[in-house]
Write a protein that holds these residues in place. Sequence first.
Motif, short mmCIF file in Angstrom:
data_model
loop_
_atom_site.label_atom_id
_atom_site.label_comp_id
_atom_site.label_asym_id
_atom_site.label_seq_id
_atom_site.Cartn_x
_atom_site.Cartn_y
_atom_site.Cartn_z
N ILE A 237 0.86 -1.20 0.00
CA ILE A 237 0.00 0.00 0.00
C ILE A 237 0.89 1.23 0.00
O ILE A 237 1.84 1.32 0.78
N ALA A 239 0.16 5.19 0.38
CA ALA A 239 -0.96 6.06 0.73
C ALA A 239 -0.48 7.47 1.02
O ALA A 239 0.47 7.65 1.78
N ASP A 248 -5.16 9.71 -0.88
CA ASP A 248 -5.00 8.96 -2.14
C ASP A 248 -4.24 7.67 -1.81
O ASP A 248 -3.48 7.63 -0.83
N CYS A 249 -4.41 6.64 -2.61
CA CYS A 249 -3.66 5.40 -2.32
C CYS A 249 -3.67 4.45 -3.51
O CYS A 249 -4.49 4.56 -4.42
N LYS A 250 -2.68 3.57 -3.48
CA LYS A 250 -2.67 2.42 -4.40
C LYS A 250 -2.52 1.17 -3.53
O LYS A 250 -1.67 1.14 -2.63
N ILE A 251 -3.32 0.17 -3.83
CA ILE A 251 -3.24 -1.09 -3.09
C ILE A 251 -3.07 -2.22 -4.10
O ILE A 251 -3.86 -2.34 -5.04
N ARG A 262 -3.97 -4.87 -8.83
CA ARG A 262 -4.41 -3.63 -8.19
C ARG A 262 -5.88 -3.76 -7.84
O ARG A 262 -6.69 -4.16 -8.68
N THR A 264 -8.74 -1.64 -7.11
CA THR A 264 -9.21 -0.25 -7.12
C THR A 264 -10.45 -0.06 -6.23
O THR A 264 -10.63 1.02 -5.67
N GLU A 267 -9.06 0.57 -2.95
CA GLU A 267 -8.47 1.91 -2.93
C GLU A 267 -9.57 2.95 -2.70
O GLU A 267 -9.44 3.84 -1.85
N LYS A 271 -9.88 5.84 0.31
CA LYS A 271 -9.66 7.27 0.02
C LYS A 271 -10.62 8.15 0.81
O LYS A 271 -11.83 7.90 0.83
#
Length: 316
Positions: A237, A239, A248-251, A262, A264, A267, A271
């Motif tokens: 992660i 973030a 905001d983040c990417k997981i 991913r 989403t 995510e 958020k």
Amino acid sequence: MNQFNHVNASTVAEAASLKAGGNAALMAGGTDLLTTLIDYINPTQPATVVNLKNIPNLDYIKEESGMLKIGALARLTDIADSSVVKDKWAALAEAAGKVATPQIRNMGTIAGNLCQESRCWYYRSANNYFHCLRKGGVICQAVPGNNTYHAILGGSGCFSPFPSDTAIALTALGATVVTNKRSIGIEDFYEVLGNTLGNDELVTEIQVAAPASGTKQVYSRYALRKSFDFPVSCVAIVATMSGSNVSDCKIVLGGCVTRPWRVTGAEDALKGKAVNEANAEAVGTEAVKGALALPYNKWLIQLTKTLVKRAVLSLA
Ligand SMILES: Cc1cc2nc3c(=O)[nH]c(=O)nc-3n(C[C@H](O)[C@H](O)[C@H](O)COP(=O)(O)OP(=O)(O)OC[C@H]3O[C@@H](n4cnc5c(N)ncnc54)[C@H](O)[C@@H]3O)c2cc1C
């Protein structure tokens, strides 16, 4: 192992041209490639092994104008220990340091780790015993067979689990894979049956932009034997925090997926939210929405959900 010609490539162009000539395999640290040759896991054996390690100046780790640049031959040990990487790209340092054993990390390179072959036990069986879908066969033997550790997400014909730790952290960090021909966003580097490298192509560099300030990163994995096993499930992660909320983040999931996966929906569930038990639980639930269990791997859904939940809570 069959006999083969061993060529020490001295330039990237020479290695690419030998690969393009056909029936040649590239070798960096050799920790994956040599085991595939010893066990004859593939239907054909290379006539030539092209050693990349003599190519000069391809093992750097440096920051240039806020961009992390890692040469294809940089060793996993050096990435895990690098103060540059630990400082701004901590998830990558963490992932590199979790790969296998110190001995393998001392030999294994970043490009080799990204390009390693599947660890599905059918694919990997000696003497190409199971000529599976991934090798051009007609079925994925994991579907009717023992699929205890196979993919719960991303399966489409082939359910091979995804082995690389560093690819998961690099995907969450939005890395770019640079080859002798082009630059590819890491999300486009993989497909279900492998990677998108062409016959005359090799990885030369990995690039990662500096995360925004205030970014928190976590890489977490579950392996059966922590000392050297591949991750059964893992999550990265990245973030961006705004006070105690995630703006905001990417997981990205690894292990029980067919390629870096991913999530989403997870995510979106994180958020704008505070990091707390209820929100982390909701993110974990979203992460495994759409997971498809085969007869023996349902346990991976709950495990992955919990892994994601704990990773989210560690952002606090
Ligand atoms: C006991 C054991 C445990 C392991 N545990 C883990 C683990 O927990 N996590 C994990 O991520 N991995 C694990 N691995 C795999 C290991 O990380 C990889 O074998 C290693 O990172 C591969 O790097 P290498 O440089 O030795 O690659 P090599 O074996 O040299 O090459 C691997 C593949 O990459 C290709 N390749 C290499 N360099 C390039 C390049 N520049 N461009 C294009 N293709 C290239 C080769 O042709 C080959 O197909 C484990 C391996 C073993 C044996």
